[in-house]
Design a protein around this motif. Structure first.
Motif, PDB file in Angstrom:
ATOM      1  N   ASN A  19      -4.138  -8.017  15.599  1.00 52.10           N
ATOM      2  CA  ASN A  19      -4.651  -7.511  14.328  1.00 52.10           C
ATOM      3  C   ASN A  19      -5.416  -8.589  13.555  1.00 52.10           C
TER       4      ASN A  19
ATOM      5  N   GLY B  48      -4.181   1.563  15.061  1.00 53.39           N
ATOM      6  CA  GLY B  48      -4.488   1.382  13.652  1.00 53.39           C
ATOM      7  C   GLY B  48      -3.839   2.397  12.731  1.00 53.39           C
TER       8      GLY B  48
ATOM      9  N   ARG C 129     -10.597   3.845   6.110  1.00 51.56           N
ATOM     10  CA  ARG C 129     -11.076   3.320   7.391  1.00 51.56           C
ATOM     11  C   ARG C 129     -12.401   3.972   7.739  1.00 51.56           C
TER      12      ARG C 129
ATOM     13  N   GLN D  79       3.028   8.791   7.893  1.00 54.01           N
ATOM     14  CA  GLN D  79       4.040   7.727   7.994  1.00 54.01           C
ATOM     15  C   GLN D  79       5.331   8.135   7.294  1.00 54.01           C
TER      16      GLN D  79
ATOM     17  N   PHE E  71       0.837  -1.194   0.000  1.00 56.32           N
ATOM     18  CA  PHE E  71       0.000   0.000   0.000  1.00 56.32           C
ATOM     19  C   PHE E  71       0.874   1.246   0.000  1.00 56.32           C
ATOM     20  N   GLU E  72       0.247   2.357  -0.275  1.00 50.64           N
ATOM     21  CA  GLU E  72       0.929   3.641  -0.228  1.00 50.64           C
ATOM     22  C   GLU E  72       1.006   4.087   1.238  1.00 50.64           C
TER      23      GLU E  72
ATOM     24  N   GLY F 110      -0.804   2.557  11.891  1.00 49.62           N
ATOM     25  CA  GLY F 110       0.258   1.950  11.090  1.00 49.62           C
ATOM     26  C   GLY F 110       1.655   2.210  11.615  1.00 49.62           C
ATOM     27  N   LYS F 111       1.844   1.967  12.891  1.00 48.24           N
ATOM     28  CA  LYS F 111       3.157   2.190  13.489  1.00 48.24           C
ATOM     29  C   LYS F 111       4.117   1.050  13.142  1.00 48.24           C
ATOM     30  N   THR F 112       3.552  -0.158  12.996  1.00 48.78           N
ATOM     31  CA  THR F 112       4.423  -1.317  12.805  1.00 48.78           C
ATOM     32  C   THR F 112       5.286  -1.184  11.558  1.00 48.78           C
TER      33      THR F 112
END
Ligand code: ADP
Ligand code: MG
Length: 702
Positions: free
Chosen positions: A559, A301, A455, A275, A269-270, A303-305
């Motif tokens: 998740n 949610g 989302r 981020q 994904f972009e 997107g830290k990972t």
């Protein structure tokens, strides 16, 4: 250097009116050792002694000051106890006085038909006005020392053992009378005092305890709050500067094969703009030769990972190893799996370590870690243990920071003996900026303030037991659409047994409503063996089970994008940030998600406010702010060990403007005079050292 503050450090027992036994009491009840300790117990309210009330006007519960005479005193035999009763009169009426103790002494002391000033709390019972144990002082002796008299926090023991409010006031007053500009000099730089029009330090101590006017109270409060926050900021900023100037860090100057291959070929994904910005910040921070200490905030949610993973790839590109710590086994497992998948084909070695990795596997793993074969080690706090040694650890990431304390962070530092690894701390508990600035003052902060596109906000509703059949019906409809459901029960140590019973009962009820073989239900709770937990979790992740009944073990990180319903049982027992974390488990896929907060009826005001907040907003920052207002900052997870919270007068939530000013002026001072070596700043330096000594065990890292 001279010690102008010596009077403050004097032991309290040597102060007039205290002595050994009262000093002991002050210490055991209030933690007071020195004069300074006592002066820093500030009044929480004041009694207005500028006016005399009239007996005819007094109301039940009022604290009043009266002027009049004691007409009579008589001993009265009571059912259980004797007491002393008196009659007090002023120009407007009569009032009863009562003493339950000390009758003999009081009878001898009080002169009838002589003017007294009386102070006490009014009780009106069956139309009779009375005051028990009044303070009485001959009007001829009475001099109004101050219009407002301080009221300090006290205890039963203090009151009954000769340290009532009057005695406390006298001790404080006595100390204040010995102070002068010489023994209590200004600690703030002169230009700050002038610019902000602050009252002097001496003045502020006098006014906060014995003010003449409301303005004096305000002025003293403002000055003392500023002083407290100013020195806090000086301490934090100075630590940070020392760290940055002295601590070299590993310089990651290349972006290489792994990062680029992942970014251009593997990423599906972009990245969001947030981020991208944060990755740039981290990259710059790791490439300037100074050790990074960065907090990565982002709502659940956000997107830290992926940000963490890409940061780790930079480290690997530069020939270093990395690790990622998660607070629970399940979460660590999940990170391990998703990271392993993400880096497939990149030639990166990923390994997993937790307490359950034992024997030969563990031995081998430790060996490959030590000889540098393993690039990414994912695991629980087992990673922190001594035998776990890296060859070249370059970056350590901790996920869901609120479970890790300062001490753990410092252990990570030690994992590279030559040069400390860069540290990235991720948290989904959003902390308002002012608090982050202080609680994590030695960390730089990056914020992902944007969710990936597409989302849908989770719809949150509040339901009670009466609605249960509707809830079951709704679950069935959603499951029929192919969705999955979490049902979460609270579990706390103190009531663990009962809580597990609740979960068990709830599970059995669900089995009735959702019978096999049409439905399958997973159960996960903290008392299960890790393997069993994992097995049950996997059945849910793979879609074999439609319902997951769990305690809060699923709170962090898990998740499962297909899970779109979160039912929280006994929701009134959860804290706000916990509810928000739990809700973050749904709303990860494209479907509309729901969060149903089940409670009993008849909630407390706080519980109602929490539930209402959850139903009204999905914004983690707003929720954190409400949370902080409801609970006070001392309770915000992760900040307990920071030591910031033993502020004596300032309030991190309420005094944000003073805090910002304090930070601004502290920065300005350190820019001008980093070491505080200028003679104009001598007092400031002395005081700062004094404060540092007081909070010795704060922030062991630095
Ligand atoms: P958290 O910040 O709560 O740890 P995660 O890192 O677990 O969030 O990300 C949540 C989900 O969003 C994951 O499934 C992840 O793959 C996905 N995701 C992350 N960034 C993006 C993005 N830019 N676009 C789409 N999906 C994303
Ligand atoms: Mg996460």
């Amino acid at each position: 250097m001279s010690r102008p503050d010596r009077i403050l450090s004097r032991k309290i027992e040597f102060v007039k009116g205290v002595g050994e036994s009262r000093a002991k009491l002050l210490f055991s009840e209030l933690g007071v050792r020195t004069v300074e300790d006592l002066l820093q117990i500030f009044p929480f309210r004041y009694d207005d002694r500028s006016v005399y009330h009239l007996i005819k006007d007094v109301q039940d519960g009022d604290y009043v000051q009266l002027k009049g005479e004691v007409l009579s005193l008589e001993k009265v035999k009571g059912k259980y106890k004797n007491r002393l009763r008196g009659t007090f009169k002023d120009g407007s009426g009569f009032l009863e006085l009562t003493w339950f103790q000390g009758a003999k002494w009081i009878v001898d002391q009080i002169k009838l038909n002589t003017e007294y000033v009386l102070y006490g709390k009014v009780k009106i019972y069956k139309g009779v006005k009375s005051i028990a144990h009044p303070e009485l002082e001959l009007a001829s002796d009475h001099q109004s020392k101050s219009s407002y008299l301080p009221v300090y926090a006290s205890t039963e023991k203090l009151n009954s053992r000769g340290l009532n409010m009057k005695a406390r006031r006298n001790i404080v007053l006595n100390i204040l009378q010995q102070l002068s500009e010489k023994v209590l000099p200004e600690t703030l730089p002169v230009d700050v005092v002038t610019q902000l029009k602050l009252c002097s330090r001496l003045q502020s101590y006098q006014w906060i305890h014995f003010p003449e006017t409301n303005d004096a109270i305000a002025s003293a409060t403002n000055r003392l709050k500023f002083e407290e926050l100013y020195f806090l900021q000086l301490k934090i900023l100075q630590q940070k500067r020392i760290r940055e100037s002295k601590l070299i860090g590993i310089n990651f100057d290349t972006i290489g094969r792994h990062f680029n291959k992942f970014y251009y070929e593997k990423l599906e994904f972009e990245l969001t703009d947030a981020q991208k910005r944060v990755i740039k910040e981290i990259r710059a921070d790791m490439g300037r030769g100074i050790q990074m200490n960065r907090l990565l905030q982002g709502d659940v949610g956000s997107g830290k990972t992926i940000v963490a993973l890409m940061s780790m790839l930079i480290a690997i590109d530069n020939g270093y190893q990395t690790c990622m710590l998660a607070p629970t086994e399940i979460l660590a497992q999940q990170h391990y799996q998703s990271i392993s998948e993400s880096v497939q084909g990149l030639g990166v070695q990923v390994a997993f370590l937790s307490g359950s990795v034992k024997g030969k596997t563990r031995k081998e793993l430790l060996h490959y870690l030590k000889d540098g074969h393993i690039d990414i080690l994912v695991g629980t706090h087992a990673i922190l243990e001594d035998p776990v040694r890296f060859d070249r650890l370059g970056l350590a990431v901790t996920d869901e920071q609120h479970r890790f304390g300062v001490v753990q962070r410092s252990k990570l530092w030690m994992k590279n003996k030559d040069i400390p690894p860069h540290i990235l701390v991720m948290t989904a508990t959003p902390i308002p900026r002012t608090l982050a600035m202080t609680a994590y003052g030695d960390l730089d902060v990056s914020v992902i303030d944007e969710l990936p596109p597409g989302r849908k906000p989770v719809k949150t509703v509040h339901r009670t037991d009466g609605h249960r059949s509707f809830v079951v019906k709704f679950m069935k409809e959603e499951i029929a659409k192919g969705r999955q459901v979490y049902v979460v029960y609270p579990l706390i140590e103190e009531s663990a047994k009962l809580d597990l019973q609740n979960l068990q009962v709830g599970y059995e009820l669900l089995l009735n409503d959702f019978p096999k073989p049409d439905y399958q239900i997973s159960v996960v709770h903290g008392r299960m063996k890790p393997q069993d937990k994992d097995h049950e979790m996997q059945r849910f992740v793979s879609g074999t089970t439609q319902i997951m009944v769990a305690t809060t073990v699923i709170e962090v990180g898990v998740n499962v994008p297909n899970a779109s319903i979160m039912i929280i049982e006994n929701a009134e027992r959860f804290g706000l940030s916990q509810l928000h974390q739990l809700r973050g488990r749904v709303g990860r896929g494209a479907d509309q998600s729901f969060c149903i907060l089940m409670t009993k009826t008849g909630l407390s005001e706080y519980a109602r406010k929490r539930i209402k907040t959850m139903c009204e907003t999905n914004d983690g920052f707003k929720i954190a702010e409400v949370d902080m207002k409801l609970r006070g900052p001392g309770d915000i997870e992760g900040t307990q060990q920071s030591g910031v919270m033993d502020l004596k007068i300032a309030n991190i939530t309420g005094d944000t403007r003073i805090m910002e000013a304090a930070r601004y002026f502290a920065l300005q001072l350190l820019d001008k005079d980093p070491e505080l070596s200028d003679s104009n700043h001598a007092n400031t330096a002395v005081h700062l050292n004094h404060i540092k000594a007081q909070h010795q065990n704060w922030g062991r890292i630095s």
